[in-house]
Design an enzyme around this catalytic site. Structure first.
Site, mmCIF file in Angstrom:
data_model
loop_
_atom_site.group_PDB
_atom_site.id
_atom_site.type_symbol
_atom_site.label_atom_id
_atom_site.label_comp_id
_atom_site.label_asym_id
_atom_site.label_seq_id
_atom_site.Cartn_x
_atom_site.Cartn_y
_atom_site.Cartn_z
ATOM 1 N N ARG A 38 0.815 -1.224 0.000
ATOM 2 C CA ARG A 38 0.000 0.000 0.000
ATOM 3 C C ARG A 38 0.848 1.274 0.000
ATOM 4 O O ARG A 38 0.455 2.277 0.584
ATOM 5 C CB ARG A 38 -0.954 0.027 1.200
ATOM 6 C CG ARG A 38 -1.980 -1.090 1.216
ATOM 7 C CD ARG A 38 -3.092 -0.804 0.233
ATOM 8 N NE ARG A 38 -4.087 -1.864 0.247
ATOM 9 C CZ ARG A 38 -5.273 -1.765 0.843
ATOM 10 N NH1 ARG A 38 -5.602 -0.672 1.458
ATOM 11 N NH2 ARG A 38 -6.119 -2.762 0.778
ATOM 12 N N ARG A 42 -3.503 6.544 0.186
ATOM 13 C CA ARG A 42 -3.966 7.737 0.896
ATOM 14 C C ARG A 42 -2.927 8.460 1.739
ATOM 15 O O ARG A 42 -3.137 9.610 2.111
ATOM 16 C CB ARG A 42 -5.187 7.380 1.745
ATOM 17 C CG ARG A 42 -6.427 7.227 0.873
ATOM 18 C CD ARG A 42 -7.589 6.662 1.654
ATOM 19 N NE ARG A 42 -7.320 5.276 2.005
ATOM 20 C CZ ARG A 42 -8.194 4.480 2.609
ATOM 21 N NH1 ARG A 42 -9.375 4.950 2.949
ATOM 22 N NH2 ARG A 42 -7.897 3.236 2.880
ATOM 23 N N ARG A 51 -6.747 11.440 -7.291
ATOM 24 C CA ARG A 51 -7.929 10.600 -7.117
ATOM 25 C C ARG A 51 -9.215 11.393 -6.860
ATOM 26 O O ARG A 51 -10.314 10.817 -6.870
ATOM 27 C CB ARG A 51 -7.713 9.635 -5.936
ATOM 28 C CG ARG A 51 -6.978 8.334 -6.250
ATOM 29 C CD ARG A 51 -7.839 7.331 -7.010
ATOM 30 N NE ARG A 51 -9.207 7.303 -6.526
ATOM 31 C CZ ARG A 51 -9.616 6.682 -5.430
ATOM 32 N NH1 ARG A 51 -8.772 6.005 -4.716
ATOM 33 N NH2 ARG A 51 -10.877 6.724 -5.058
ATOM 34 N N ASP A 87 -6.602 -3.308 -7.385
ATOM 35 C CA ASP A 87 -7.181 -3.878 -6.162
ATOM 36 C C ASP A 87 -7.443 -5.354 -6.413
ATOM 37 O O ASP A 87 -7.614 -5.777 -7.565
ATOM 38 C CB ASP A 87 -8.483 -3.170 -5.769
ATOM 39 C CG ASP A 87 -8.888 -3.541 -4.348
ATOM 40 O OD1 ASP A 87 -8.357 -2.925 -3.400
ATOM 41 O OD2 ASP A 87 -9.684 -4.487 -4.178
ATOM 42 N N TYR A 162 -14.649 -12.264 0.606
ATOM 43 C CA TYR A 162 -15.471 -11.120 0.175
ATOM 44 C C TYR A 162 -16.716 -11.576 -0.592
ATOM 45 O O TYR A 162 -17.810 -11.033 -0.418
ATOM 46 C CB TYR A 162 -14.654 -10.158 -0.692
ATOM 47 C CG TYR A 162 -13.700 -9.309 0.126
ATOM 48 C CD1 TYR A 162 -14.170 -8.299 0.963
ATOM 49 C CD2 TYR A 162 -12.328 -9.524 0.076
ATOM 50 C CE1 TYR A 162 -13.303 -7.536 1.730
ATOM 51 C CE2 TYR A 162 -11.445 -8.762 0.839
ATOM 52 C CZ TYR A 162 -11.945 -7.772 1.664
ATOM 53 O OH TYR A 162 -11.100 -7.012 2.429
HETATM 54 C C1 LIG Z 1 -7.778 -7.039 1.414
HETATM 55 C C2 LIG Z 1 -7.310 -6.226 0.228
HETATM 56 C C3 LIG Z 1 -8.111 -5.337 -0.546
HETATM 57 N N1 LIG Z 1 -7.284 -4.805 -1.523
HETATM 58 C C4 LIG Z 1 -6.011 -5.298 -1.396
HETATM 59 C C5 LIG Z 1 -6.029 -6.224 -0.330
HETATM 60 C C6 LIG Z 1 -4.860 -7.060 0.089
HETATM 61 C C7 LIG Z 1 -3.859 -6.219 0.800
HETATM 62 C C8 LIG Z 1 -4.148 -5.975 2.238
HETATM 63 O O1 LIG Z 1 -4.337 -6.929 2.985
HETATM 64 O O2 LIG Z 1 -4.147 -4.778 2.613
HETATM 65 C C9 LIG Z 1 -4.842 -5.071 -2.254
HETATM 66 C C10 LIG Z 1 -4.549 -3.697 -2.698
HETATM 67 N N2 LIG Z 1 -5.382 -2.616 -2.780
HETATM 68 C C11 LIG Z 1 -4.712 -1.543 -3.267
HETATM 69 C C12 LIG Z 1 -3.393 -1.954 -3.581
HETATM 70 C C13 LIG Z 1 -2.454 -1.012 -4.287
HETATM 71 C C14 LIG Z 1 -1.076 -1.242 -4.435
HETATM 72 C C15 LIG Z 1 -0.244 -0.863 -3.236
HETATM 73 O O3 LIG Z 1 0.215 0.308 -3.157
HETATM 74 O O4 LIG Z 1 0.022 -1.731 -2.386
HETATM 75 C C16 LIG Z 1 -3.268 -3.300 -3.197
HETATM 76 C C17 LIG Z 1 -2.064 -4.209 -3.265
HETATM 77 C C18 LIG Z 1 -5.243 -0.208 -3.494
HETATM 78 C C19 LIG Z 1 -6.377 0.252 -2.661
HETATM 79 N N3 LIG Z 1 -7.523 -0.442 -2.377
HETATM 80 C C20 LIG Z 1 -8.341 0.339 -1.630
HETATM 81 C C21 LIG Z 1 -7.730 1.591 -1.426
HETATM 82 C C22 LIG Z 1 -8.336 2.767 -0.666
HETATM 83 C C23 LIG Z 1 -9.390 3.417 -1.506
HETATM 84 C C24 LIG Z 1 -9.095 4.856 -1.829
HETATM 85 O O5 LIG Z 1 -7.952 5.327 -1.837
HETATM 86 O O6 LIG Z 1 -10.092 5.526 -2.146
HETATM 87 C C25 LIG Z 1 -6.492 1.556 -2.088
HETATM 88 C C26 LIG Z 1 -5.478 2.644 -2.217
HETATM 89 C C27 LIG Z 1 -9.689 -0.056 -1.145
HETATM 90 C C28 LIG Z 1 -9.726 -1.350 -0.445
HETATM 91 N N4 LIG Z 1 -9.667 -2.573 -1.050
HETATM 92 C C29 LIG Z 1 -9.687 -3.560 -0.077
HETATM 93 C C30 LIG Z 1 -9.760 -2.917 1.193
HETATM 94 C C31 LIG Z 1 -9.807 -3.626 2.526
HETATM 95 C C32 LIG Z 1 -9.782 -1.533 0.954
HETATM 96 C C33 LIG Z 1 -9.759 -0.421 1.969
HETATM 97 C C34 LIG Z 1 -11.079 0.204 2.205
HETATM 98 C C35 LIG Z 1 -10.875 1.602 2.835
HETATM 99 O O7 LIG Z 1 -10.286 1.672 3.917
HETATM 100 O O8 LIG Z 1 -11.299 2.566 2.219
HETATM 101 C C36 LIG Z 1 -9.549 -5.009 -0.366
#
Ligand SMILES: Cc1c2[nH]c(c1CCC(=O)O)Cc1[nH]c(c(CCC(=O)O)c1C)Cc1[nH]c(c(CCC(=O)O)c1C)Cc1[nH]c(c(C)c1CCC(=O)O)C2
Length: 355
Positions: A38, A42, A51, A87, A162
């Site tokens: 990540r 953010r 974004r 994602d 999910y």
């Molecule tokens: C479980 C999981 C998800 N997505 C992901 C996982 C496995 C990694 C982990 O365990 O953290 C994987 C993921 N999601 C995202 C990345 C980007 C690459 C990176 O920089 O690592 C990666 C590798 C972007 C994202 N994916 C997400 C965001 C945040 C949304 C945003 O910025 O608007 C980002 C940057 C959304 C997302 N998508 C998911 C979640 C739990 C969330 C967060 C929800 C929130 O708190 O808003 C599912």
């Protein structure tokens, strides 16, 4: 002129010789490589800016935005690898599953998968379903020069959680009810997800990703016997499907202290470790022949600089005897992390480990 002497061939050779890929292969490195799960997201003001007004899943389907967001942490932090911005639910969305990522919540699925008839929602993933992935990775590999790009996918268990729950879940009760209550349907669901995941990773490798990470974020909810019986065959299928490309395969989960050995056995070249198990103990659990990735607690970054460095030093000390170590956090960067503390951490690890 042979391919290896062309500018592209030279770039490929230099990428192959990068500290990150060497550490994954357990070869000697000039310094311990660092990247952060990540790292794009953010915590970065430049991310929040680009974004603005664009929904998460829409942003994943716009190659120029994906390219910019993937490059942002590389420019800012001097990390040793980029991770493709996307994602884990993107391939599911691409095949027409009705889902969304709700801000502050995570993926939400409109019609959860709980019966055999629901399985019909999962069809094969074709490269043509994700043209934006191929396009963005092509651009990224050119722009990144010698910095390797990591592709990724969600592992079958975490995706199933999910899909079955319909959204994020603390206890995974519906998922476990299906796993224990209808093992046949569960096995078929995980097998379908393994095929989709393998296809998605192949698209990324063929477009130019130099390594792949399988995120099984929530698999730590399982005991080892259940993991071995009900999850490991599907994860092994994913790793086997991409083995012939020869790119390092990283396997990561949270709270997986008791599963580390099995997660390595599933076929990984590198096992990701969270902060609950020190890396020297993790190495004993994983056994020889695999590198480790981790494992600073992401919450440590909220402490003052001296405390961050002391905790990072502990990670490096525990990793001293490892065959291969990729420095990372034990889970993703938390949204309110000060990005300067990440930049300083990269500098610190590079400086402490320069050989
Ligand atoms: C479980 C999981 C998800 N997505 C992901 C996982 C496995 C990694 C982990 O365990 O953290 C994987 C993921 N999601 C995202 C990345 C980007 C690459 C990176 O920089 O690592 C990666 C590798 C972007 C994202 N994916 C997400 C965001 C945040 C949304 C945003 O910025 O608007 C980002 C940057 C959304 C997302 N998508 C998911 C979640 C739990 C969330 C967060 C929800 C929130 O708190 O808003 C599912």
């Amino acid at each position: 002129m042979s391919a290896n002497h062309s500018p592209k061939g030279q770039q490929q050779t230099a990428t192959y010789d990068s500290a990150f890929l060497k550490a994954c292969r357990r070869e000697p490195v000039p310094h311990t490589p660092v990247w952060f799960m990540r790292q794009a997201g953010r915590s970065l003001p430049e991310y929040r800016k680009v974004r603005e007004g664009i929904a998460m899943l829409d942003s994943c389907m716009r190659p120029e935005l994906v390219t910019e967001i993937t490059l942002q942490p590389v420019r800012r932090h001097n990390v040793d690898a980029a991770i493709y911005f996307s994602d884990i639910v993107v391939p599911l969305k691409a095949m027409g599953i009705d889902l969304d990522i709700k801000p502050g919540v995570g993926p939400v699925v409109a019609h959860p998968i709980r019966t055999r008839a629901d399985l019909a929602q999962l069809r094969d993933l074709e490269p043509g379903d994700v043209p934006y992935v191929t396009e963005a990775i092509g651009t990224l590999v050119r722009e990144l020069g010698t910095t390797p790009l990591i592709g990724f996918a969600g592992a079958p268990f975490t995706l199933a959680s999910y899909l079955v729950e319909g959204g994020p879940s603390r206890n995974h009760e519906r998922t476990k009810a299906l796993m224990y209550g209808d093992p046949r349907l569960w096995a078929d669901l995980l097998d379908r997800l393994a095929e989709i995941t393998a296809a998605f990773l192949k698209v990324q490798i063929e477009a130019g990703a130099s390594a792949v990470q399988l995120f099984d974020s929530w698999v730590g909810a399982l005991a080892p016997a259940d993991y071995r019986r009900s999850v490991m065959p599907a994860s092994t299928k994913v790793f086997d499907a991409v083995a012939s490309y020869g790119v390092p395969r990283i396997h990561f989960g949270v709270g997986t202290g008791e599963l580390l050995g099995l997660m390595g056995e599933a076929g990984a070249d590198v096992v990701g470790v969270d902060w609950r198990v020190p890396l020297d103990e993790a190495a004993r659990r994983v056994g020889p022949g695999r590198a480790l990735q981790g494992n600073l607690d992401p919450a440590v970054l909220f402490a003052p600089r001296e405390a961050v460095e002391a905790k990072a030093r502990e990670v490096l000390d525990a990793a001293a005897g490892l065959e291969g170590h990729v420095f990372n956090l034990g889970h993703g960067v938390l949204p309110h992390t000060d990005p300067d503390s990440l930049t300083r951490l990269v500098e610190y690890v590079h400086q402490q480990t320069a050989r």
